[in-house]
Design an enzyme around this catalytic site. Sequence first.
Site, PDB file in Angstrom:
ATOM      1  N   SER A  65     -10.079  -0.581   6.816  1.00  0.00           N
ATOM      2  CA  SER A  65      -9.674  -0.461   5.556  1.00  0.00           C
ATOM      3  C   SER A  65      -8.932  -1.449   4.959  1.00  0.00           C
ATOM      4  CB  SER A  65      -8.586   0.746   5.428  1.00  0.00           C
ATOM      5  OG  SER A  65      -9.400   2.054   5.186  1.00  0.00           O
TER       6      SER A  65
ATOM      7  N   LYS B  70       0.801  -1.250  -0.033  1.00  0.00           N
ATOM      8  CA  LYS B  70      -0.082  -0.129  -0.127  1.00  0.00           C
ATOM      9  C   LYS B  70       0.832   1.401  -0.081  1.00  0.00           C
ATOM     10  CE  LYS B  70      -3.950   2.029   2.552  1.00  0.00           C
ATOM     11  NZ  LYS B  70      -4.871   1.789   3.889  1.00  0.00           N
TER      12      LYS B  70
ATOM     13  N   SER C 213      -9.876   1.934   2.730  1.00  0.00           N
ATOM     14  CA  SER C 213      -8.958   2.715   1.836  1.00  0.00           C
ATOM     15  C   SER C 213      -7.946   1.849   1.089  1.00  0.00           C
ATOM     16  CB  SER C 213      -8.146   3.697   2.727  1.00  0.00           C
ATOM     17  OG  SER C 213      -7.447   3.103   3.580  1.00  0.00           O
TER      18      SER C 213
END
Length: 446
Positions: free
Chosen positions: A148, A49, A124
């Site tokens: 997330s 990420k 997210s």
Amino acid sequence: MITLKEALTKSNEELELLRAELEVKAKASDLNAYVGFESSGAGIPILIKDNIQVKDWPVTGGSKILQGYIAPYEATVIKNLKSKGMMAFGRANMDEFAMGSTTESSFYGPTKNPHAEDRVPGGSSGGSAAAVAGGIAIAALGSDTGGSIRQPAAYCGCVGMKPTYGRVSRFGLGAYASSLDQIGPITQNVEDAAILYDAIKGHDDKDSTSADFEIEDIANNLNPDVKLTIAVIDSYVEAADADIQKAFTETVAKLEAAGHTIVRKELSNTKYDIATYYVLATAEAATNLARYDGVRYGTRAESKTTEEMFYNSRSEGFGEEVKRRIMLGNFVLSSGYYDAYYVKAQKVRHLIRDEFNAIFEEADLILSPVAPAVAPKMHATESALEMYKSDMYTLGVNLAGLPGISVPVGKNAEGMPVGLQLIAKAFNEKILFDGAASLEKVVNYK
Ligand code: GLN
């Protein structure tokens, strides 16, 4: 795509070939799941990420304000991966600074859901989940502050796990809400999640909130035939839409048939989860994001005075949702409101945790939905408040510091994946993974 477990049996030459193939495939994909194709080290490629520091990579948190920033050091999780025969490959798209539930707020544009490209992948960590589900990543790391990892995994039909707070080092994770953030795996199946969790977990002197005791590795003795007591909270499930409720009821029946004991429980404080989370998370975010001022990191806006530089860099560099949260966070921390909002939210946070812990006196796990609905259409989440509601089942787990895992259990009539979540007592990852392996076995998701 081969699984992480299969990849562990490959030679370095085979893995190098695999990484090169992956790169070609990922570049040709139109999911917009990758925002960079950097690689670092040798071994099994793991997608990272874009808020986890990999030394010498651009790391931007999906934000304009961090364009041009190059990570000067390595996050502990990356060091850990490398010591276990894995490497960092590619940066995954995400909501700006991990604030969001759809991956639509990224500076790089939205990521698409591989099951329906007109739908969001969740957020997210939407890039991580879309890439794993879309066959362009073996496994990925995400971060979970209020859901997330688990929610995008559920929307995309893969497995996402949020460790107990303190189990995985946050050193090198771009801070959103430090008392809630945890890094965790997003994978094709439960066993792979355990392998990746084993690789990244452990004490770290560089993170003062890191738990200073070790826990045994899990992947090697995962037990899908375990018999557990699983709590379900009926009133909680009623807030979900029909698809989710149906999947939930069917799954409970399958778990019972497999020999688990189902107990009915209540969670009366969950109605405060959203309010409590958005007071605490925004307060911490406002504080953490104060460092982005145009001086030390990333882009600096044109300006004549220092004050103007702060103002312009932040005005131009941050997106709308991030600004909204900074304003909200500063408001709840301001004198006169601090006691009314921030202090009160801290107290409610304790009540939420206590209520979860009371259930774990009698049950090994809690089964709950991950989100109240399947992945929504792009641009369908009209107001911020509506988006905040989609986190109703995941936020409490972060507020209480517990481990949780999202496992796909089926698809609705439109072919969109439905995921359910298991929650365990703090530091009880072993039971969590055993329960998840059992759940995966009984639902047989394809
Ligand atoms: N959707 C939640 C938020 O916007 C959770 C995000 C996260 O876990 N990083 O804050």
